[in-house]
Enzyme design. Structure first.
Site: not given
Length: 230
Positions: A28, A86
């Site tokens: 991320k 995600k």
């Protein structure tokens, strides 16, 4: 035991997180938002280097709640070979419709994790819909990292309800959102499958570089709290 999810911005940090004992290495980019996405080529590179050793998750980015766009992004991320994809469920749009659209991606084998935003009045009644759509997990995070951590926006009673409901639906359950060391004992006591960290693992704030010593401190505190909760 509650696992440690460490969010990392590049392959070097991913290697450090895995070597430091993170059970989930979360790809991320903090410079691109709450759920900033890595470029697909970098995701494939990380899978090639670490995929057989580490459990990798990756975010699809801070995207609008538009079903077709979420499906496209989720398919592209899943195609890189990461273990978990995600998907952010941000404010606005029809969350139930988005979950239903993503069911096709889950049916193709992608292990999807819905990320609900604690600072945007998340609808916990979405959890059964996520399970019905084939999602592998759900977690709480925060969209605005300047507005305080997870427990500022949701009390422990509401967080416990989230954990119990998610797990009752057969979903992996995670808690994140500017967590610090003081948050670990009370959150681990709720029994989530994992707690997610970024800023607490870095030199400076969440946009700083991963600090192996900070990672070791968080991991030790989490394992201590997990044993106490058990």
């Amino acid at each position: 035991m509650t696992w440690l999810l460490a969010s990392v911005r590049d392959l070097a940090e991913a290697e450090l997180a895995w070597a430091g004992g993170a059970e989930l290495v979360d790809l991320k980019d903090p410079d691109r938002g709450a759920l900033g996405a890595w470029p697909e080529g970098e995701l494939r590179r990380a899978v090639a280097h670490l995929g057989e050793r580490a459990v990798l998750s990756a975010t699809t980015g801070d995207l609008p709640m538009e079903p077709a766009g979420l499906v496209t992004a989720a398919r592209a991320t899943a195609a890189t070979g990461v273990a978990y994809v995600k998907v952010g469920f941000f404010a606005g749009g029809d969350h139930a419709a988005c979950a239903e659209a993503l069911a096709a991606v889950a049916a193709d084998g992608a292990r999807l994790v819905a990320v609900l935003m604690a600072d945007q009045r998340p609808d916990l009644d979405l959890l059964p819909r996520l399970a019905a759509a084939g999602f592998a997990g759900a977690m709480l995070d925060t969209a605005d990292k300047r507005a305080g951590g997870l427990r500022r926006h949701m009390g422990d009673t509401a967080l416990a309800r989230f954990v119990v409901t998610a797990q009752a639906q057969g979903l992996l359950c995670g808690l994140a959102g500017s967590l610090g060391l003081a948050d670990i004992p009370p959150l681990a006591a709720l029994g989530p499958d994992y707690l997610g960290f970024r800023g607490a693992l870095c030199r400076g704030d969440r946009t700083g570089s991963l600090d192996p010593q900070a990672l070791a401190t968080v991991r030790k505190a989490l394992h201590t709290a997990g044993r106490a909760a058990a």
